[in-house]
Design an enzyme around this catalytic site. Structure first.
Site, short mmCIF file in Angstrom:
data_model
loop_
_atom_site.label_atom_id
_atom_site.label_comp_id
_atom_site.label_asym_id
_atom_site.label_seq_id
_atom_site.Cartn_x
_atom_site.Cartn_y
_atom_site.Cartn_z
N ASP A 2 0.86 -1.18 0.00
CA ASP A 2 0.00 0.00 0.00
C ASP A 2 0.90 1.23 0.00
O ASP A 2 2.09 1.14 0.27
CB ASP A 2 -0.90 -0.02 1.24
CG ASP A 2 -2.05 0.97 1.12
OD1 ASP A 2 -2.18 1.61 0.06
OD2 ASP A 2 -2.79 1.10 2.11
N ASP B 155 -2.57 -2.86 6.54
CA ASP B 155 -2.80 -2.43 7.91
C ASP B 155 -4.28 -2.30 8.26
O ASP B 155 -4.63 -2.18 9.43
CB ASP B 155 -2.08 -1.12 8.22
CG ASP B 155 -2.50 0.01 7.27
OD1 ASP B 155 -3.38 -0.22 6.42
OD2 ASP B 155 -1.94 1.12 7.38
#
Length: 800
Positions: free
Chosen positions: A312, A550
């Protein structure tokens, strides 16, 4: 919308009757006792009992134990040495794995989040797992929801639900609104009544689906298991054949049993599984010291095999924080723009994250007096403050404020905003009007742009070097983000990711993910389902994929990936399904994990080759001796000596060596293509030496024949070890030299010769037997070199 869903709420009366003083200690204890606590099933390693059972209670350990007991009953205790060695090896494995477990247990505590709760009218900080249903928790900016709840008091509360939905915009919350576990507070404060805890929380329903057990693929384990199955099946007929032949050929039943057991012991690769577990447990301990929690041993190996890393942007390439890059005045001076920003920052009772970044950089606020204010909201995307004598100042998203502006400057400002966005900058517009605020969300008609606030995302200091490492190792990086693909591409380009200009917006593209997965580097506006599909498409294309994440929206992709990696900012649920957790969030920990995996795989490939070569020549001994009816050419103590010098000691030492080469698939094939010809040649050289001594040419005794076999097999075994580790470095040279010195000392010292029942030949006969062994080693070398020329196994795998 990703994974947002409507869930039923408790009756409003339940909320209104909740006591502001919170629960009492007795009420908390009662809820824990009745199963209404926030305790979740942890992802724990093996228990102490499981560690002991895994290292001791195996099929091959049982075989070795029975054989050792039989020797103790009918033969010399010295011939039962293999049983002692088994105990020592198992003890080493148990100690290492217990040490790894203790290290991980200590680190797991760092993963557990805490929260402020009101109990007995007092604020206390407790672990998220200690929350119970009907608790009242007190939220402030930066807190993360540990369970589902309902807002009972709020002051400008806004939550970031991107971890749940993948959408980055904050969501305003008011009294009686529902908040879900996994969301984070970005502005304001609130008291929340906890309504669903533990597995009843919505987030846990998703996690439980994702955590359906599927062990991490381990080529090492799979290959070893296949070899052990074959050996296990071969053990039964070969044992029966040996027993039949040795009981017939030996002078007594006792001698026949001892000879048969010697043959069976050699067949069992008793330390192979142990060595692999030991090497992985050691790797886990090393990584734990660097704040990396490995939740599955096989993940150490898995990351060494990846060829695609999906990451990401926020939290991996960038820290998620911003800094003030520049101020660009438009309809005012730079000094007045600074003053206006400083005054707005001072006037905001609940400043946004952007304003908290701006305030320290613009200096002390002027003595402007605030008369009215409109707070920032994710719906209007701007805030405003009126000042006595200074008009009204606005700050917010350019596209929202420019909608209320007019004049030729609007086009130029829009173009500049787009230009900055393409450079991975976040831009806020500052606007002004002489009118006072009228209330509501409507902008006055005469708002004028006064300046641009340019914010830069803070790039992780370790990101560029880490990405360069993966590029050098031939690992392709894919950036998968929910943000604007142009912005993500700019950050990726800044960090030197190859192909960063190849980006796609998955909200608007008509190209299939199957096609984009292999041709595109940057993916923007990606939903959780699309993240998972990208990972699966890469796997269908033959790639081994690791995925970092996350948020809860990352869970499906983390679960689908071959290796899931959770950052330090991850939700507890995301950490629960990941195989690796970076406790300090340092992206540069990953090369260390890869290096550990490569060390394990490369060293276990060498170790496996030693063990399997031993099993191959032991099987040939059993088959040929069993069919021929000759007396077995070894006592158990002979094979114990050869095994420890050529397999046991070097295998243990080599399991800790470093390795830099990228791990290649085909572990089992390479091991067998080395071990089968090596074992065949070792058996041939040994049996020829044995029969030469026992023939009329030398006419040696049985003990002399067995001693000659031991020396021949030991010599070939040490040569095979040399073949596996060359070219030698200093450490490996010392290892090989030390083993040769140990063998020479055992032969030279009378006590050790008697202990190992070594009966040496006269010098002339010894030279003849030694010549056969030397010729055999030359043939072994030629055979293995021919295998290299035929590309039966890669040169870099097993020495030169």
């Amino acid at each position: 919308m990703g994974y947002r869903r409507k869930v039923s709420a408790p009756p409003l009366a339940h909320v209104l009757t909740a006591r502001p003083s919170g629960l009492t200690n007795a009420e908390v204890a009662e809820r824990h006792a009745s199963g209404r606590g926030n305790t979740l099933p942890g992802r724990e390693g093996r228990t102490i009992a499981e560690i002991l059972r895994a290292n001791l209670l195996t099929r091959f350990n049982a075989i070795i134990a029975i054989l050792a007991l039989t020797i103790l009953v009918v033969g010399s205790p010295i011939d039962a040495l293999f049983g002692v060695i088994l105990v020592i090896n198992a003890a080493i494995g148990i100690v290492q794995e217990l040490a790894a477990k203790r290290a991980l247990d200590r680190l797991q505590v760092q993963i557990a989040p805490t929260i402020t709760v009101v109990r007995n009218s007092v604020e206390v900080v407790v672990a998220a797992a200690d929350i119970v249903q009907d608790d009242i928790i007190r939220l402030r900016a930066g807190d993360q929801l540990p369970a589902d709840g309902r807002v009972i008091d709020a002051d400008g509360l806004e939550t970031d639900e991107s971890a749940l939905t993948g959408e980055a915009d904050p969501v305003a919350k008011k009294i009686d609104d529902e908040v879900l576990a996994g969301s984070a507070v970005v502005a304001g404060s609130a008291d929340v009544l906890i309504t669903r805890v533990g597995n009843d929380a919505w987030i846990q329903q998703l996690v439980m689906q994702a955590r359906t057990y599927s062990p991490t693929h381990s080529e090492l384990r799979k290959g070893v298991d296949r070899m052990l199955r074959v050996i296990g099946w071969a053990l039964v007929p070969l044992t029966a054949l040996l027993l039949w032949s040795q009981l017939r050929a030996a002078r007594s039943t006792k001698d026949g049993l001892v000879s048969a057991i010697a043959g069976v012991v050699g067949l069992v690769p008793q330390g192979l599984v142990l060595m692999i577990s030991l090497a992985m447990a050691t790797a886990v301990r090393r990584l734990a010291a660097n704040h990396v929690v490995v939740q599955e041993l096989q993940a150490v190996e898995g990351l060494a095999r990846i060829d695609v890393l999906c990451i990401d942007k926020t939290g991996t390439l960038t820290t998620g924080r911003t800094s003030l890059d520049s101020l660009e005045p438009l309809g005012t001076t730079l000094d007045e723009l600074r003053q206006a920003l400083a005054a707005m920052a001072k006037a905001e009772p609940s400043p946004t994250a952007a304003m908290l970044t701006i305030a320290p950089a613009v200096g002390d606020p002027p003595p402007w007096i605030s008369t009215s204010q409109v707070a920032f909201s994710s719906a209007r995307k701007w805030s405003a403050t009126s000042f006595d004598g200074h008009g009204t100042w606005f700050i917010g998203a350019p596209e929202m404020l420019l909608a209320g502006c007019s004049g030729p400057a609007v086009v130029a400002v829009s173009a500049r905003v787009n230009e900055l966005a393409a450079q991975a900058k976040r831009v806020l517009l500052v606007a002004h009007t002489d009118r006072a605020l009228a209330g509501g969300d409507a902008l006055p008609a005469d708002v004028q742009p006064m300046g641009l606030v340019v914010l830069a995302e803070e790039v992780r200091s370790d990101a560029a070097a880490t990405l360069a490492y993966f590029a050098h190792q031939g690992v392709e990086v894919k950036v998968i983000s929910g943000d604007n693909p142009t912005t993500v591409s700019a950050v990726a380009t800044q960090l030197g990711i190859e192909g960063a200009d190849k980006f796609a917006d998955l909200r608007s593209t008509t190209t299939s993910i199957e096609e984009l997965a292999t041709s595109t580097t940057v993916f923007g506006r990606v939903s959780p389902e699309q993240k998972q599909e990208i990972v699966k498409a890469l796997q269908r294309a033959g790639h081994v994929v690791a995925m970092t994440g996350d948020g809860v929206n990352d869970i499906p992709a983390l679960k689908a990936a071959d290796i899931g990696i959770a950052m330090d900012t991850a939700t507890a649920a995301t950490k629960a399904v990941a195989q690796l957790v970076l406790l300090d969030g340092r992206f540069d920990r990953l090369p260390g994990v890869v290096d550990e995996g490569r060390r394990v795989v490369a060293n276990m490939e060498r170790v496996s080759s030693l063990f399997v070569s031993k099993s191959v020549y032991a099987a040939i001994f059993a088959l040929i001796i069993g069919v021929s009816g000759a007396v077995f050419p070894f006592l158990p103590r002979h094979l114990s000596l050869v095994s420890e010098l050529t397999v046991g000691i070097p295998a243990f030492v080599l399991s800790f060596r470093n390795a830099d080469a990228r791990t290649q698939p085909g572990y089992l094939g390479r091991v067998l293509r080395f071990a089968v010809p090596a074992g065949l040649m070792a058996a041939t050289v040994t049996l020829v030496s044995y029969w030469l001594v026992r023939s009329t040419i030398i006419d040696g005794t049985l003990n002399q024949g067995r001693s000659a076999s031991t020396l021949a097999l030991g010599s070939v075994g040490l040569w095979l070890l040399y073949r596996l580790v060359r070219p030698l470095d200093r450490f490996e040279g010392v290892l090989l030299g030390g083993l040769i010195a140990m063998a020479a000392a055992i032969i030279a010292v009378p006590f050790s010769r008697r202990f190992y029942a070594l009966d040496l030949l006269p010098i002339t006969d010894a030279l003849a037997a030694g010549g056969v062994t030397a010729l055999g080693i030359v043939l072994v070398e030629l055979t293995l070199r021919r295998g290299h020329r035929m590309r039966l196994y890669p040169q870099e795998s097993f020495g030169g």
